[in-house]
Design a protein around this motif. Structure first.
Motif, mmCIF file in Angstrom:
data_model
loop_
_atom_site.group_PDB
_atom_site.id
_atom_site.type_symbol
_atom_site.label_atom_id
_atom_site.label_comp_id
_atom_site.label_asym_id
_atom_site.label_seq_id
_atom_site.Cartn_x
_atom_site.Cartn_y
_atom_site.Cartn_z
ATOM 1 N N ASN A 83 47.390 49.384 39.562
ATOM 2 C CA ASN A 83 46.426 49.628 40.630
ATOM 3 C C ASN A 83 45.012 49.926 40.157
ATOM 4 O O ASN A 83 44.042 49.624 40.850
ATOM 5 N N ASP A 84 44.870 50.524 38.985
ATOM 6 C CA ASP A 84 43.555 50.938 38.509
ATOM 7 C C ASP A 84 43.059 50.095 37.337
ATOM 8 O O ASP A 84 42.057 50.458 36.701
ATOM 9 N N ASP A 85 43.730 49.017 37.046
ATOM 10 C CA ASP A 85 43.369 48.176 35.907
ATOM 11 C C ASP A 85 43.059 46.767 36.406
ATOM 12 O O ASP A 85 43.967 45.981 36.673
ATOM 13 N N SER A 86 41.789 46.460 36.537
ATOM 14 C CA SER A 86 41.387 45.185 37.131
ATOM 15 C C SER A 86 41.858 43.992 36.317
ATOM 16 O O SER A 86 42.308 42.983 36.877
ATOM 17 N N TYR A 87 41.768 44.092 34.987
ATOM 18 C CA TYR A 87 42.237 42.969 34.169
ATOM 19 C C TYR A 87 43.737 42.761 34.346
ATOM 20 O O TYR A 87 44.197 41.618 34.507
ATOM 21 N N ALA A 88 44.497 43.848 34.338
ATOM 22 C CA ALA A 88 45.955 43.735 34.496
ATOM 23 C C ALA A 88 46.309 43.152 35.856
ATOM 24 O O ALA A 88 47.269 42.380 35.981
ATOM 25 N N ILE A 89 45.548 43.498 36.883
ATOM 26 C CA ILE A 89 45.794 42.945 38.216
ATOM 27 C C ILE A 89 45.633 41.434 38.202
ATOM 28 O O ILE A 89 46.478 40.692 38.724
ATOM 29 N N ILE A 90 44.560 40.949 37.594
ATOM 30 C CA ILE A 90 44.298 39.510 37.563
ATOM 31 C C ILE A 90 45.356 38.790 36.733
ATOM 32 O O ILE A 90 45.893 37.754 37.142
ATOM 33 N N GLU A 91 45.667 39.321 35.558
ATOM 34 C CA GLU A 91 46.667 38.680 34.704
ATOM 35 C C GLU A 91 48.029 38.654 35.395
ATOM 36 O O GLU A 91 48.743 37.641 35.342
ATOM 37 N N THR A 92 48.392 39.748 36.046
ATOM 38 C CA THR A 92 49.676 39.800 36.744
ATOM 39 C C THR A 92 49.704 38.838 37.916
ATOM 40 O O THR A 92 50.732 38.194 38.185
ATOM 41 N N LEU A 93 48.598 38.720 38.633
ATOM 42 C CA LEU A 93 48.507 37.735 39.720
ATOM 43 C C LEU A 93 48.852 36.345 39.209
ATOM 44 O O LEU A 93 49.662 35.628 39.813
ATOM 45 N N VAL A 94 48.260 35.959 38.095
ATOM 46 C CA VAL A 94 48.514 34.630 37.530
ATOM 47 C C VAL A 94 49.981 34.495 37.118
ATOM 48 O O VAL A 94 50.632 33.478 37.405
ATOM 49 N N LYS A 95 50.535 35.512 36.471
ATOM 50 C CA LYS A 95 51.936 35.462 36.033
ATOM 51 C C LYS A 95 52.890 35.349 37.224
ATOM 52 O O LYS A 95 53.885 34.622 37.178
ATOM 53 N N VAL A 96 52.584 36.090 38.297
ATOM 54 C CA VAL A 96 53.423 36.029 39.490
ATOM 55 C C VAL A 96 53.387 34.631 40.094
ATOM 56 O O VAL A 96 54.431 34.073 40.473
ATOM 57 N N LEU A 97 52.208 34.038 40.189
ATOM 58 C CA LEU A 97 52.091 32.696 40.769
ATOM 59 C C LEU A 97 52.849 31.668 39.932
ATOM 60 O O LEU A 97 53.477 30.756 40.479
ATOM 61 N N LEU A 98 52.808 31.823 38.621
ATOM 62 C CA LEU A 98 53.585 30.933 37.760
ATOM 63 C C LEU A 98 55.077 31.110 38.006
ATOM 64 O O LEU A 98 55.830 30.132 38.093
ATOM 65 N N GLU A 99 55.522 32.365 38.124
ATOM 66 C CA GLU A 99 56.934 32.647 38.365
ATOM 67 C C GLU A 99 57.398 32.062 39.698
ATOM 68 O O GLU A 99 58.530 31.591 39.832
ATOM 69 N N LEU A 100 56.501 32.063 40.688
ATOM 70 C CA LEU A 100 56.830 31.551 42.018
ATOM 71 C C LEU A 100 56.521 30.058 42.149
ATOM 72 O O LEU A 100 56.651 29.493 43.236
ATOM 73 N N ASN A 101 56.081 29.452 41.052
ATOM 74 C CA ASN A 101 55.788 28.010 41.038
ATOM 75 C C ASN A 101 54.703 27.640 42.060
ATOM 76 O O ASN A 101 54.787 26.615 42.729
ATOM 77 N N ASP A 102 53.709 28.484 42.162
ATOM 78 C CA ASP A 102 52.583 28.267 43.072
ATOM 79 C C ASP A 102 51.394 27.812 42.235
ATOM 80 O O ASP A 102 50.845 28.594 41.450
ATOM 81 N N HIS A 103 50.984 26.570 42.405
ATOM 82 C CA HIS A 103 49.944 25.993 41.547
ATOM 83 C C HIS A 103 48.628 25.752 42.281
ATOM 84 O O HIS A 103 47.822 24.925 41.866
ATOM 85 N N LYS A 104 48.401 26.488 43.351
ATOM 86 C CA LYS A 104 47.132 26.364 44.065
ATOM 87 C C LYS A 104 45.989 26.952 43.231
ATOM 88 O O LYS A 104 46.200 27.814 42.374
ATOM 89 N N LEU A 105 44.788 26.506 43.538
ATOM 90 C CA LEU A 105 43.596 27.070 42.935
ATOM 91 C C LEU A 105 43.504 28.549 43.309
ATOM 92 O O LEU A 105 43.625 28.920 44.473
ATOM 93 N N ILE A 106 43.297 29.407 42.314
ATOM 94 C CA ILE A 106 43.159 30.848 42.528
ATOM 95 C C ILE A 106 41.676 31.165 42.680
ATOM 96 O O ILE A 106 40.886 30.882 41.776
ATOM 97 N N ALA A 107 41.290 31.743 43.807
ATOM 98 C CA ALA A 107 39.883 32.072 44.045
ATOM 99 C C ALA A 107 39.702 33.580 44.128
ATOM 100 O O ALA A 107 40.329 34.249 44.946
ATOM 101 N N LEU A 108 38.837 34.115 43.258
ATOM 102 C CA LEU A 108 38.528 35.541 43.217
ATOM 103 C C LEU A 108 37.021 35.745 43.285
ATOM 104 O O LEU A 108 36.244 34.831 42.999
#
Length: 221
Positions: free
Chosen positions: A141-166
């Motif tokens: 919750n308090d680590d912005s880099y970890a949030i972004i990296e985890t977001l990407v890892k979760v999308l890979l795990e869920l096989n979601d290949h849409k463009l990520i916009a932040l």
């Protein structure tokens, strides 16, 4: 993937790269952020052959990683379902047996209560996992880099290949952390787009990214 914003040439957003559109023009920032949320008809997506791609199928707006990106709200149920799907049949049977044993022990001990009790039907595994409240760790919750990296890892795990916009990523990541993100994305088959606002061009900070800057006079650099 290409993102077109009139009257600029298409911006190429490539897998395994961090693409940045940085701007000093409030109108441009507004148009890009609203367009990516599908709240305004200001951007157009197309594939590598410039065939139209429906926004909802090609991109997903996640916004500010610290203010609007709640990973558990977005993904907890999906990750629980994914976890169940990964379990082998014998693991499911063992978990059901373990639960039955626990409930039987509770029922055996119920003699201390002078009321009739019975062993209910064993709940489905999906209900058990939901009840367990398995979720992404709160340490994120308090680590912005970890949030972004985890977001990407979760999308890979869920096989979601849409463009990520932040957006506003530069508000939170140091130069070193941004370079970590660049290196991390280099090994990921996903496109990452950052929409940023700045009065000046920041080529040095966004080193290693596909960087474009639109100044306050709407000139693309």
């Amino acid at each position: 993937m290409n993102l077109t914003y009139y009257s600029f040439p298409p911006f190429s957003v490539t897998n395994s790269r961090v693409t940045v559109i940085d701007t000093a023009a409030q109108r441009v920032y507004r148009d890009l952020t609203l367009g990516l949320q599908d709240r305004a008809d200001t951007i157009y997506l197309s594939d590598d052959n410039f065939e139209a791609v429906e926004l909802s199928k090609g991109a997903k707006w996640y916004g500010d990683p610290m203010l609007t990106l709640d990973l558990n709200a977005l993904f907890q149920r999906k990750l629980q379902a994914r976890l169940i799907a990964l379990l082998a049949d014998e693991q499911v049977v063992q978990m059901a047996d373990d639960l039955r044993e626990l409930l039987s022990q509770l029922l055996t001990d119920s003699y201390l209560m002078d009321v009739p009790l019975e062993l209910p039907e064993i709940p489905e595994l999906a209900k058990l996992v939901k009840f367990s409240n398995i979720q992404l760790t709160a340490d994120l919750n308090d680590d912005s880099y970890a949030i972004i990296e985890t977001l990407v890892k979760v999308l890979l795990e869920l096989n979601d290949h849409k463009l990520i916009a932040l957006t506003n990523v530069s508000h939170y990541l140091s130069s070193d952390q941004l370079q970590l993100l660049v290196r991390f994305m280099a090994n990921v088959d996903l496109p990452l787009l950052l929409i940023e606002f700045s009065p000046t061009k920041r080529t040095s900070y966004f080193k290693g990214c596909d960087y474009r800057f639109i100044d306050s006079d709407f000139v693309l650099w």
